[in-house]
Design a protein around this motif. Structure first.
Motif, PDB file in Angstrom:
ATOM      1  N   PHE A 173       0.841  -1.187   0.000  1.00  0.00           N
ATOM      2  CA  PHE A 173       0.000   0.000   0.000  1.00  0.00           C
ATOM      3  C   PHE A 173       0.880   1.242   0.000  1.00  0.00           C
ATOM      4  N   GLN A 174       0.702   2.057  -1.023  1.00  0.00           N
ATOM      5  CA  GLN A 174       1.516   3.251  -1.199  1.00  0.00           C
ATOM      6  C   GLN A 174       0.668   4.520  -1.199  1.00  0.00           C
ATOM      7  N   LYS A 175      -0.596   4.364  -1.448  1.00  0.00           N
ATOM      8  CA  LYS A 175      -1.486   5.521  -1.568  1.00  0.00           C
ATOM      9  C   LYS A 175      -2.567   5.426  -0.501  1.00  0.00           C
ATOM     10  N   ILE A 176      -2.731   6.499   0.246  1.00  0.00           N
ATOM     11  CA  ILE A 176      -3.665   6.496   1.364  1.00  0.00           C
ATOM     12  C   ILE A 176      -4.538   7.740   1.293  1.00  0.00           C
ATOM     13  N   GLY A 177      -5.811   7.551   1.558  1.00  0.00           N
ATOM     14  CA  GLY A 177      -6.737   8.678   1.681  1.00  0.00           C
ATOM     15  C   GLY A 177      -7.693   8.407   2.822  1.00  0.00           C
ATOM     16  N   ILE A 178      -7.895   9.386   3.689  1.00  0.00           N
ATOM     17  CA  ILE A 178      -8.812   9.201   4.818  1.00  0.00           C
ATOM     18  C   ILE A 178      -9.695  10.441   4.941  1.00  0.00           C
ATOM     19  N   VAL A 179     -10.989  10.169   5.171  1.00  0.00           N
ATOM     20  CA  VAL A 179     -11.965  11.237   5.377  1.00  0.00           C
ATOM     21  C   VAL A 179     -12.726  10.911   6.659  1.00  0.00           C
ATOM     22  N   LYS A 180     -12.706  11.835   7.614  1.00  0.00           N
ATOM     23  CA  LYS A 180     -13.470  11.677   8.858  1.00  0.00           C
ATOM     24  C   LYS A 180     -14.770  12.463   8.703  1.00  0.00           C
ATOM     25  N   TYR A 181     -15.852  11.896   9.234  1.00  0.00           N
ATOM     26  CA  TYR A 181     -17.141  12.557   9.069  1.00  0.00           C
ATOM     27  C   TYR A 181     -18.091  12.123  10.172  1.00  0.00           C
ATOM     28  N   ASP A 182     -19.202  12.823  10.269  1.00  0.00           N
ATOM     29  CA  ASP A 182     -20.291  12.447  11.172  1.00  0.00           C
ATOM     30  C   ASP A 182     -21.306  11.659  10.369  1.00  0.00           C
ATOM     31  N   ALA A 183     -21.466  10.394  10.702  1.00  0.00           N
ATOM     32  CA  ALA A 183     -22.431   9.572   9.980  1.00  0.00           C
ATOM     33  C   ALA A 183     -23.867   9.999  10.327  1.00  0.00           C
ATOM     34  N   LEU A 199      -4.372   1.916  -1.322  1.00  0.00           N
ATOM     35  CA  LEU A 199      -4.133   1.451  -2.692  1.00  0.00           C
ATOM     36  C   LEU A 199      -2.656   1.168  -2.912  1.00  0.00           C
ATOM     37  N   ASP A 200      -2.379   0.236  -3.829  1.00  0.00           N
ATOM     38  CA  ASP A 200      -0.994  -0.023  -4.208  1.00  0.00           C
ATOM     39  C   ASP A 200      -0.635   0.847  -5.409  1.00  0.00           C
ATOM     40  N   GLU A 201       0.522   0.571  -6.007  1.00  0.00           N
ATOM     41  CA  GLU A 201       1.014   1.374  -7.132  1.00  0.00           C
ATOM     42  C   GLU A 201       0.063   1.342  -8.329  1.00  0.00           C
ATOM     43  N   ASN A 202      -0.639   0.232  -8.515  1.00  0.00           N
ATOM     44  CA  ASN A 202      -1.535   0.062  -9.658  1.00  0.00           C
ATOM     45  C   ASN A 202      -2.978   0.429  -9.333  1.00  0.00           C
ATOM     46  N   ASP A 203      -3.183   1.157  -8.245  1.00  0.00           N
ATOM     47  CA  ASP A 203      -4.512   1.593  -7.797  1.00  0.00           C
ATOM     48  C   ASP A 203      -5.428   0.414  -7.462  1.00  0.00           C
ATOM     49  N   ASN A 204      -4.862  -0.640  -6.932  1.00  0.00           N
ATOM     50  CA  ASN A 204      -5.635  -1.775  -6.438  1.00  0.00           C
ATOM     51  C   ASN A 204      -5.571  -1.761  -4.913  1.00  0.00           C
ATOM     52  N   GLU A 226     -13.783  -3.460  -2.321  1.00  0.00           N
ATOM     53  CA  GLU A 226     -12.573  -3.728  -3.094  1.00  0.00           C
ATOM     54  C   GLU A 226     -12.436  -2.718  -4.230  1.00  0.00           C
ATOM     55  N   ILE A 227     -11.194  -2.279  -4.457  1.00  0.00           N
ATOM     56  CA  ILE A 227     -10.879  -1.334  -5.535  1.00  0.00           C
ATOM     57  C   ILE A 227      -9.927  -2.034  -6.505  1.00  0.00           C
ATOM     58  N   LYS A 228     -10.279  -2.032  -7.782  1.00  0.00           N
ATOM     59  CA  LYS A 228      -9.417  -2.585  -8.827  1.00  0.00           C
ATOM     60  C   LYS A 228      -9.200  -1.515  -9.886  1.00  0.00           C
ATOM     61  N   ASN A 229      -7.944  -1.202 -10.138  1.00  0.00           N
ATOM     62  CA  ASN A 229      -7.562  -0.175 -11.120  1.00  0.00           C
ATOM     63  C   ASN A 229      -8.274   1.147 -10.867  1.00  0.00           C
ATOM     64  N   GLY A 230      -8.449   1.476  -9.603  1.00  0.00           N
ATOM     65  CA  GLY A 230      -9.052   2.750  -9.236  1.00  0.00           C
ATOM     66  C   GLY A 230     -10.565   2.775  -9.301  1.00  0.00           C
ATOM     67  N   ASP A 269     -10.395   9.503  -4.005  1.00  0.00           N
ATOM     68  CA  ASP A 269      -9.773  10.587  -4.775  1.00  0.00           C
ATOM     69  C   ASP A 269      -8.477  11.067  -4.104  1.00  0.00           C
ATOM     70  N   MET A 270      -8.485  11.178  -2.775  1.00  0.00           N
ATOM     71  CA  MET A 270      -7.268  11.569  -2.051  1.00  0.00           C
ATOM     72  C   MET A 270      -6.136  10.578  -2.302  1.00  0.00           C
ATOM     73  N   ALA A 271      -6.473   9.301  -2.232  1.00  0.00           N
ATOM     74  CA  ALA A 271      -5.449   8.271  -2.428  1.00  0.00           C
ATOM     75  C   ALA A 271      -4.927   8.281  -3.869  1.00  0.00           C
ATOM     76  N   MET A 272      -5.789   8.500  -4.823  1.00  0.00           N
ATOM     77  CA  MET A 272      -5.385   8.472  -6.233  1.00  0.00           C
ATOM     78  C   MET A 272      -4.549   9.701  -6.599  1.00  0.00           C
ATOM     79  N   ASP A 273      -4.694  10.796  -5.860  1.00  0.00           N
ATOM     80  CA  ASP A 273      -3.942  12.002  -6.152  1.00  0.00           C
ATOM     81  C   ASP A 273      -2.498  11.936  -5.662  1.00  0.00           C
ATOM     82  N   LEU A 274      -2.168  10.986  -4.800  1.00  0.00           N
ATOM     83  CA  LEU A 274      -0.808  10.921  -4.260  1.00  0.00           C
ATOM     84  C   LEU A 274       0.184  10.492  -5.282  1.00  0.00           C
TER      85      LEU A 274
END
Length: 169
Positions: free
Chosen positions: A96-106, A121-126, A145-149, A164-169
């Protein structure tokens, strides 16, 4: 005694002064050339003495062989390092190389931003998204599960933001 050397050479009518001037000029040119050669020889001799450093042919050969062996070891080490780096790149590709976290009130009544969406996500957006929803009754977590973004299951707003945060890294 009468020598007719100049006459025999076909220079019988030539003034000897010109002959002496020509010979002197030739001697002067040769003397200058010899001085230049002596200077160059001195420089070469200094370089040779510095190169040899007081060594004889056997010790110099031993030093050259030592350098050759060192060169072989360096090449082998370099090849091993190259293979190790390639292996590391292959292993890192799935980490895992790409990380995105969003905190919110459910739920609006809770407060404190206790729920979150985490995209890994890894390098290939999986990878996957972990969504943890905190409510008064308890805490519920699920993954997508996320495959290729992309995700086969529809994503909530917070999950999309985390992805989106993770994919922007």
């Amino acid at each position: 005694m009468n020598y007719n050397l100049l006459s025999d050479m076909g220079l019988g009518n030539m003034d000897l002064t010109y002959l002496f001037i020509g010979a002197f000029a030739a001697i002067l040119i040769l003397l200058i050339a010899m001085i230049v050669l002596c200077i160059n020889l001195g420089r070469l001799s200094k370089k040779y003495n510095k190169f040899m450093g007081g060594k004889n042919a056997k010790s110099l050969e031993k030093d050259i062989m030592g350098l050759y062996e060192d060169n072989k070891l360096i090449k082998a080490s370099m090849e091993k390092n190259r293979k190790d780096i390639e292996n590391l790149y292959k292993k890192l590709e799935g980490a895992f190389q790409k990380i995105g976290i969003v905190k919110y009130d459910a739920f609006n009544q809770m407060g404190g931003l206790l729920s979150f969406s985490l995209a890994l996500l890894d390098e290939n957006d999986n990878g996957f998204i972990i969504n943890s929803v905190h409510s008064a009754e308890g805490c519920y977590s699920y993954t997508k599960e996320i495959k290729n973004g992309l995700c086969d299951i529809s994503l909530g707003d917070e999950e999309k933001k985390a992805l989106d945060m993770a994919m922007d890294l």
